[in-house]
Write an enzyme that holds these catalytic residues in place. Sequence first.
Site, PDB file in Angstrom:
ATOM      1  N   ASP A  11      -8.521   3.756  -1.214  1.00 30.27           N
ATOM      2  CA  ASP A  11      -7.190   3.165  -1.254  1.00 30.27           C
ATOM      3  C   ASP A  11      -6.514   3.815  -2.474  1.00 30.27           C
ATOM      4  O   ASP A  11      -7.193   4.400  -3.325  1.00 30.27           O
ATOM      5  CB  ASP A  11      -7.327   1.645  -1.429  1.00 30.27           C
ATOM      6  CG  ASP A  11      -5.994   0.987  -1.660  1.00 30.27           C
ATOM      7  OD1 ASP A  11      -5.058   1.246  -0.885  1.00 30.27           O
ATOM      8  OD2 ASP A  11      -5.869   0.227  -2.638  1.00 30.27           O
ATOM      9  N   LEU A  12      -5.205   3.737  -2.560  1.00 31.20           N
ATOM     10  CA  LEU A  12      -4.503   4.401  -3.673  1.00 31.20           C
ATOM     11  C   LEU A  12      -4.138   3.414  -4.794  1.00 31.20           C
ATOM     12  O   LEU A  12      -4.695   3.465  -5.892  1.00 31.20           O
ATOM     13  CB  LEU A  12      -3.237   5.080  -3.136  1.00 31.20           C
ATOM     14  CG  LEU A  12      -2.343   5.737  -4.181  1.00 31.20           C
ATOM     15  CD1 LEU A  12      -3.026   6.914  -4.862  1.00 31.20           C
ATOM     16  CD2 LEU A  12      -1.032   6.223  -3.522  1.00 31.20           C
ATOM     17  N   ASP A  13      -3.180   2.511  -4.459  1.00 34.09           N
ATOM     18  CA  ASP A  13      -2.660   1.590  -5.473  1.00 34.09           C
ATOM     19  C   ASP A  13      -3.758   0.626  -5.927  1.00 34.09           C
ATOM     20  O   ASP A  13      -4.327  -0.092  -5.110  1.00 34.09           O
ATOM     21  CB  ASP A  13      -1.486   0.787  -4.884  1.00 34.09           C
ATOM     22  CG  ASP A  13      -0.322   1.679  -4.469  1.00 34.09           C
ATOM     23  OD1 ASP A  13       0.340   2.219  -5.354  1.00 34.09           O
ATOM     24  OD2 ASP A  13      -0.095   1.838  -3.256  1.00 34.09           O
ATOM     25  N   THR A  19      -0.464   1.347  -9.878  1.00 31.05           N
ATOM     26  CA  THR A  19       0.974   1.301  -9.555  1.00 31.05           C
ATOM     27  C   THR A  19       1.443  -0.113  -9.264  1.00 31.05           C
ATOM     28  O   THR A  19       2.641  -0.338  -9.102  1.00 31.05           O
ATOM     29  CB  THR A  19       1.263   2.191  -8.335  1.00 31.05           C
ATOM     30  OG1 THR A  19       0.199   1.978  -7.420  1.00 31.05           O
ATOM     31  CG2 THR A  19       1.334   3.656  -8.707  1.00 31.05           C
ATOM     32  N   LYS A  47      -0.616  -7.067  -2.657  1.00 29.29           N
ATOM     33  CA  LYS A  47      -1.513  -5.907  -2.719  1.00 29.29           C
ATOM     34  C   LYS A  47      -1.997  -5.525  -1.326  1.00 29.29           C
ATOM     35  O   LYS A  47      -2.506  -6.370  -0.589  1.00 29.29           O
ATOM     36  CB  LYS A  47      -2.701  -6.194  -3.643  1.00 29.29           C
ATOM     37  CG  LYS A  47      -2.277  -6.176  -5.088  1.00 29.29           C
ATOM     38  CD  LYS A  47      -3.462  -6.229  -6.033  1.00 29.29           C
ATOM     39  CE  LYS A  47      -2.977  -6.068  -7.455  1.00 29.29           C
ATOM     40  NZ  LYS A  47      -4.014  -6.391  -8.436  1.00 29.29           N
ATOM     41  N   GLY A  48      -1.819  -4.266  -0.978  1.00 26.66           N
ATOM     42  CA  GLY A  48      -2.265  -3.780   0.327  1.00 26.66           C
ATOM     43  C   GLY A  48      -1.301  -4.117   1.455  1.00 26.66           C
ATOM     44  O   GLY A  48      -1.526  -3.748   2.599  1.00 26.66           O
ATOM     45  N   ARG A  51       5.520  -2.225   2.825  1.00 27.05           N
ATOM     46  CA  ARG A  51       6.814  -2.461   2.167  1.00 27.05           C
ATOM     47  C   ARG A  51       7.612  -3.550   2.896  1.00 27.05           C
ATOM     48  O   ARG A  51       8.085  -4.496   2.279  1.00 27.05           O
ATOM     49  CB  ARG A  51       7.614  -1.159   2.126  1.00 27.05           C
ATOM     50  CG  ARG A  51       8.761  -1.203   1.144  1.00 27.05           C
ATOM     51  CD  ARG A  51       9.518   0.111   1.154  1.00 27.05           C
ATOM     52  NE  ARG A  51       8.643   1.256   0.917  1.00 27.05           N
ATOM     53  CZ  ARG A  51       8.997   2.518   1.106  1.00 27.05           C
ATOM     54  NH1 ARG A  51      10.219   2.800   1.504  1.00 27.05           N
ATOM     55  NH2 ARG A  51       8.143   3.505   0.886  1.00 27.05           N
ATOM     56  N   SER A 116      -4.262   4.556   2.588  1.00 25.76           N
ATOM     57  CA  SER A 116      -3.334   3.687   1.849  1.00 25.76           C
ATOM     58  C   SER A 116      -2.196   3.212   2.741  1.00 25.76           C
ATOM     59  O   SER A 116      -1.799   3.918   3.667  1.00 25.76           O
ATOM     60  CB  SER A 116      -2.754   4.489   0.675  1.00 25.76           C
ATOM     61  OG  SER A 116      -1.613   3.863   0.144  1.00 25.76           O
ATOM     62  N   ALA A 117      -1.655   2.047   2.419  1.00 26.26           N
ATOM     63  CA  ALA A 117      -0.494   1.526   3.167  1.00 26.26           C
ATOM     64  C   ALA A 117       0.808   2.137   2.664  1.00 26.26           C
ATOM     65  O   ALA A 117       1.863   1.969   3.268  1.00 26.26           O
ATOM     66  CB  ALA A 117      -0.433   0.011   3.014  1.00 26.26           C
ATOM     67  N   SER A 118       0.735   2.851   1.539  1.00 27.88           N
ATOM     68  CA  SER A 118       1.970   3.329   0.899  1.00 27.88           C
ATOM     69  C   SER A 118       2.586   4.534   1.592  1.00 27.88           C
ATOM     70  O   SER A 118       1.879   5.473   1.970  1.00 27.88           O
ATOM     71  CB  SER A 118       1.676   3.704  -0.553  1.00 27.88           C
ATOM     72  OG  SER A 118       2.823   4.295  -1.125  1.00 27.88           O
ATOM     73  N   ASN A 120       4.574   6.284  -0.111  1.00 27.99           N
ATOM     74  CA  ASN A 120       4.781   7.174  -1.261  1.00 27.99           C
ATOM     75  C   ASN A 120       3.486   7.854  -1.701  1.00 27.99           C
ATOM     76  O   ASN A 120       3.440   8.463  -2.780  1.00 27.99           O
ATOM     77  CB  ASN A 120       5.336   6.372  -2.440  1.00 27.99           C
ATOM     78  CG  ASN A 120       6.713   5.800  -2.145  1.00 27.99           C
ATOM     79  OD1 ASN A 120       7.639   6.539  -1.805  1.00 27.99           O
ATOM     80  ND2 ASN A 120       6.845   4.484  -2.251  1.00 27.99           N
ATOM     81  N   LYS A 147      -3.276  -3.046   7.005  1.00 26.85           N
ATOM     82  CA  LYS A 147      -4.492  -3.785   6.666  1.00 26.85           C
ATOM     83  C   LYS A 147      -4.176  -5.269   6.808  1.00 26.85           C
ATOM     84  O   LYS A 147      -3.058  -5.658   6.487  1.00 26.85           O
ATOM     85  CB  LYS A 147      -4.906  -3.451   5.225  1.00 26.85           C
ATOM     86  CG  LYS A 147      -5.208  -1.964   5.037  1.00 26.85           C
ATOM     87  CD  LYS A 147      -5.270  -1.578   3.558  1.00 26.85           C
ATOM     88  CE  LYS A 147      -5.440  -0.064   3.424  1.00 26.85           C
ATOM     89  NZ  LYS A 147      -5.450   0.411   2.047  1.00 26.85           N
ATOM     90  N   GLU A 171     -11.711  -0.228  -2.253  1.00 26.98           N
ATOM     91  CA  GLU A 171     -10.510  -1.069  -2.061  1.00 26.98           C
ATOM     92  C   GLU A 171     -10.367  -2.125  -3.153  1.00 26.98           C
ATOM     93  O   GLU A 171     -11.349  -2.719  -3.562  1.00 26.98           O
ATOM     94  CB  GLU A 171     -10.652  -1.824  -0.742  1.00 26.98           C
ATOM     95  CG  GLU A 171      -9.775  -1.360   0.378  1.00 26.98           C
ATOM     96  CD  GLU A 171      -8.279  -1.460   0.160  1.00 26.98           C
ATOM     97  OE1 GLU A 171      -7.842  -2.138  -0.797  1.00 26.98           O
ATOM     98  OE2 GLU A 171      -7.538  -0.858   0.928  1.00 26.98           O
ATOM     99  N   ASP A 172      -9.109  -2.369  -3.560  1.00 29.81           N
ATOM    100  CA  ASP A 172      -8.866  -3.433  -4.540  1.00 29.81           C
ATOM    101  C   ASP A 172      -8.208  -4.672  -3.921  1.00 29.81           C
ATOM    102  O   ASP A 172      -8.046  -5.676  -4.602  1.00 29.81           O
ATOM    103  CB  ASP A 172      -7.966  -2.936  -5.678  1.00 29.81           C
ATOM    104  CG  ASP A 172      -6.535  -2.745  -5.225  1.00 29.81           C
ATOM    105  OD1 ASP A 172      -6.329  -2.148  -4.142  1.00 29.81           O
ATOM    106  OD2 ASP A 172      -5.616  -3.194  -5.922  1.00 29.81           O
TER     107      ASP A 172
END
Length: 224
Positions: A11-13, A19, A47-48, A51, A116-118, A120, A147, A171-172
Site C-alpha cells: 500500500d502507499l499512504d 501522506t 485511511k484506504g 477520494r 493503492s487506492a490513490s 496520485n 478496499k 497495509e496500514d
Amino acid sequence: MNQEIKACIFDLDGVIVDTAKYHFTAWRNLANQLGFDFTEKDNEKLKGVSRVDSLNLILQWGGLNFSDNIKTELATDKNEDYLSYIQKMTAAEILPGVVPFLNELKELNIKIALGSASKNAVTILKQVGIIDYFEAIIDGTKVVNGKPHPEGFLMAASELGIVPANCLVFEDAPKGVQAALAAKMFVVGIGKEEDLGTAHFVMADFEKKKFKAIEEKLLSLTLR
Ligand code: G6P
Ligand code: MG
C-alpha cells in the site's frame, strides 16, 4: 501448496510515505471552508478509502449534501490543495527502513508491486524518487472496487504473474488488511496491533526489518 513468498505488494499512504497528514490537512481545510471541523481520530476512518467515498463520509459528518457536480468540484479543490503539499515532498519523507527493505527484495529477486487506492500514486512515487522499484502499479485510476474488495491486490498479482498464495501485502488500513485476506494473500499490518489484529502479524514500521525473517515467520503460520 507451495507457500513461499515471490512478490510483495505495498500500500502507499501510511506504508511507504506518511501522506495521511496531508490528506487530513487538505480535507480539513475543505470542511472548515464549508463551516465544520473534524478530528484526527475521524481521519483514521478515511485511511484506504477512495477520494469520493472520503468526501461522502466527511460531508455526512458535517450534515451536508451536494449534487454530484458540486461534489466533483469539492473533490478537485481538495486534491489541488493536497497536491500542493505533495509537490514539496522529498525522499526524506519515505518512511524509515522502506528503501533498504526494497533493496533487499531486489537482491532476492522478489517482485515488487503497489496496491493503492490513490489516484496520485504515480506522482508521489516519482516525487520521492522510488518509482523504478515497482514492476506493477495498481492504483485508484485502475480499480473499480475499492478496499476491502480484493480487486486491486488481485490485479497486482496477476500483472506480476504470481499467484495470490505467493503474495505478501503490507497495509496500514483495516480495510486494506481485509482486502488482502479476501485475496487469500499473506498480510503484514503496518501500525498498531489494536487496529490491525486480523493481519497475519503487525509491525510498527520497516526499520531494521529483514524480508527473510518476515517470510520465515509467515510461513510458520497457516494461510487464513
Ligand atoms: C489512500 C489513502 C486515503 C485516500 C485514498 C485516495 O487509500 O489512505 O486516505 O483517500 O488513497 O487518494 P487520492 O490520492 O486518490 O485522493
Ligand atoms: Mg494506507
